[in-house]
Design a protein around this motif. Sequence first.
Motif, short mmCIF file in Angstrom:
data_model
loop_
_atom_site.label_atom_id
_atom_site.label_comp_id
_atom_site.label_asym_id
_atom_site.label_seq_id
_atom_site.Cartn_x
_atom_site.Cartn_y
_atom_site.Cartn_z
N GLY A 37 1.04 -12.68 -7.60
CA GLY A 37 1.44 -12.74 -6.20
C GLY A 37 1.76 -11.39 -5.58
N LEU A 38 1.98 -10.35 -6.39
CA LEU A 38 2.26 -9.02 -5.82
C LEU A 38 1.11 -8.52 -4.95
CD1 LEU A 38 3.90 -7.16 -8.86
CD2 LEU A 38 5.03 -7.92 -6.76
N TYR A 39 -0.11 -8.95 -5.28
CA TYR A 39 -1.27 -8.50 -4.50
C TYR A 39 -1.26 -9.08 -3.09
CZ TYR A 39 -3.02 -6.62 -8.88
OH TYR A 39 -3.15 -5.91 -10.05
N ASP A 40 -0.54 -10.15 -2.87
CA ASP A 40 -0.42 -10.70 -1.52
C ASP A 40 0.70 -10.00 -0.74
OD1 ASP A 40 -2.50 -12.53 -1.68
OD2 ASP A 40 -1.21 -14.10 -2.55
N GLY A 86 0.86 -6.59 -0.53
CA GLY A 86 0.42 -5.24 -0.19
C GLY A 86 0.22 -4.31 -1.36
N TYR A 87 0.48 -4.78 -2.60
CA TYR A 87 0.22 -3.94 -3.77
C TYR A 87 -1.28 -3.97 -4.07
CZ TYR A 87 5.27 -3.95 -4.67
OH TYR A 87 6.62 -3.79 -4.56
N THR A 88 -1.87 -2.81 -4.30
CA THR A 88 -3.31 -2.75 -4.57
C THR A 88 -3.62 -2.24 -5.97
OG1 THR A 88 -3.35 -0.57 -3.49
CG2 THR A 88 -4.00 -2.48 -2.16
N SER A 89 -2.70 -1.51 -6.59
CA SER A 89 -2.84 -1.04 -7.96
C SER A 89 -1.45 -1.02 -8.56
CB SER A 89 -3.46 0.37 -7.98
OG SER A 89 -3.54 0.86 -9.30
N ILE A 90 -1.22 -1.83 -9.57
CA ILE A 90 0.13 -2.05 -10.07
C ILE A 90 0.35 -1.33 -11.40
CG2 ILE A 90 1.82 -3.79 -10.78
CD1 ILE A 90 0.38 -5.77 -8.94
N GLY A 91 1.33 -0.44 -11.40
CA GLY A 91 1.74 0.24 -12.62
C GLY A 91 3.11 -0.26 -13.02
N TYR A 118 3.16 -6.81 4.70
CA TYR A 118 1.89 -6.18 4.37
C TYR A 118 0.78 -7.23 4.30
CZ TYR A 118 4.51 -2.00 2.96
OH TYR A 118 5.33 -0.91 2.94
N LYS A 119 -0.43 -6.77 4.57
CA LYS A 119 -1.59 -7.63 4.39
C LYS A 119 -1.92 -7.70 2.89
CE LYS A 119 -3.84 -5.05 7.34
NZ LYS A 119 -4.89 -4.46 8.21
N PRO A 120 -2.62 -8.73 2.45
CA PRO A 120 -2.97 -8.85 1.03
C PRO A 120 -3.95 -7.77 0.59
CG PRO A 120 -4.00 -10.60 2.30
CD PRO A 120 -3.05 -9.91 3.23
N ALA A 121 -3.97 -7.52 -0.71
CA ALA A 121 -4.75 -6.43 -1.27
C ALA A 121 -6.23 -6.54 -0.98
CB ALA A 121 -4.52 -6.35 -2.78
N TYR A 122 -6.76 -7.75 -0.91
CA TYR A 122 -8.20 -7.90 -0.72
C TYR A 122 -8.66 -7.47 0.67
CZ TYR A 122 -6.70 -12.47 1.14
OH TYR A 122 -6.08 -13.48 1.84
#
Length: 509
Positions: A184-187, A189-194, A217-221
């Motif tokens: 769910g982090l990608y929804d 605004g996260y696009t690359s998660i470290g 934020y908008k989702p990553a896609y």
Amino acid sequence: MEIHNAVKESDDRRLKTKYNNAVYVIQRVLALYSIEEVAFSFNGGKDSTVLLHLLRAGYYLHNKEKSLSNGDLENFPIRIIYFESPSAFPEINSFTHDTATTYGLEMEIITLDFKSGLEDLLKAKPIRAIFLGVRIGDPTAVGQEQFSPSSPGWPPFMRVNPILDWSYRDIWSFILTCKVTYCGLYDQGYTSIGSIYDTVPNKLLCISHSSSCGGKYKPAYLLSNGRLERAGRTKKSAPSAGRTPVGEVMDGVDSHKNIMLTASVITVGDEILYLRSGSVGDDLGLALCQKLHSIGWTVSQAAVVQNDIDSVAEEVERQKSANDMVFVFGGVGQLHSDVTLAGVAKACGVRLAPDEEFEEYLRHLIGDHCTGDRNEMAQLPEGITELLDHEKLPVPLIKCQNVIILTATNVPELEKEWDCLIELTRSSGLFAVMEPYASKSLSTFLSDVETAQPLSELCLKFPDLKIVCRRKSRSGPLIISLEGKDVARIESATEALCNKFLPGAFSEV
């Protein structure tokens, strides 16, 4: 199998090609190794999630071909490795364990660092190959192929990278087409998660245009430029050794009068070496030197090299370490002689790799002539390429470390590219714009014998000026040019030279 059917029914030809290639790699591994000898390093990220489902599809097709099962994947037997870290996002941990439950995955949870954990695991298990969700553009991808033995000093195993040539867009195309559940982090605004210490939402997805978007934020896609996928990774700046980064020198102000930045100009082209002088390449080289002088840069060397990868690489490597910037033109395109990008890549110690965003620019430019899912013109130096995009340019210019590759083939095109570069550098600090050089030229019919000693003395008295002499013909006048950043010094030098001769000996050109 739902994944295979979803891709098969899709109209996305590119996704089908990427899927088929990845599944082929997976099936090769399953044919070469036993199930006990393979493992999958799963970390809960988007790339790893895509690879999990590709593995499920590949295992399904492998069994179907061998008539070992009817495709039932309730007991997915490939060993799953999860490196659990206290610095991981709680959402990643939860998603990973939930996914394992959903698909009946048996996970080997390792709390040690990656290298130590692998050493212990490979001692205890007969693992010979490990699937990794590495993609071109990842820091660890440089130099890897789809099958790459582990690096020296690491425990021996085969790294298998089925999605190495997948782009950011390909990843999300697969997830959305196959309706795959993801973290769910990608929804958010996260696009690359470290880790929790180096990852924030990508500001390019911030919904509000104000200074603070209130955490929305908008989702990553929806990130339009996949090259900026890692823009949400925070960086700690460290002082650089050696030369001052040119981006740190602001537009020309009085305090920077004495700063000297040097550039070299490299022209790639057999036609310039083997044809008589006066070619387009000569004109471009001269025009570029003049442009650099106009922003206060010193040109240390202007070289011409042949259309040969090694020749380009040797010259670029030599000049990039000796100068603040290197400008290269010629040899860019799809002909056999267009080797500049390959030469720059070799000079920087990287390989050429497909670049999705650059390919999109080319598709818009040449349309149907850009066919297939791999365009050789869209191969750029891996991991070091920055695209310099400007609305007035049909395709971006290319920057690799301190090397800028121009695509101009004539002076008007160079003028346009240069103007765009200056606009970009004023807005983003691409390179420094310094106080321009001033110059003055004098003409005289005095002989070389008469002027030699006075000019030598002038050079000693004014070491900050560049004094150049030339004749257009044997019987023509001697042209003396004085160049520097201080107009008063140029005037003083001119006066000192004229005072050594009778009035009227020199005229200003």
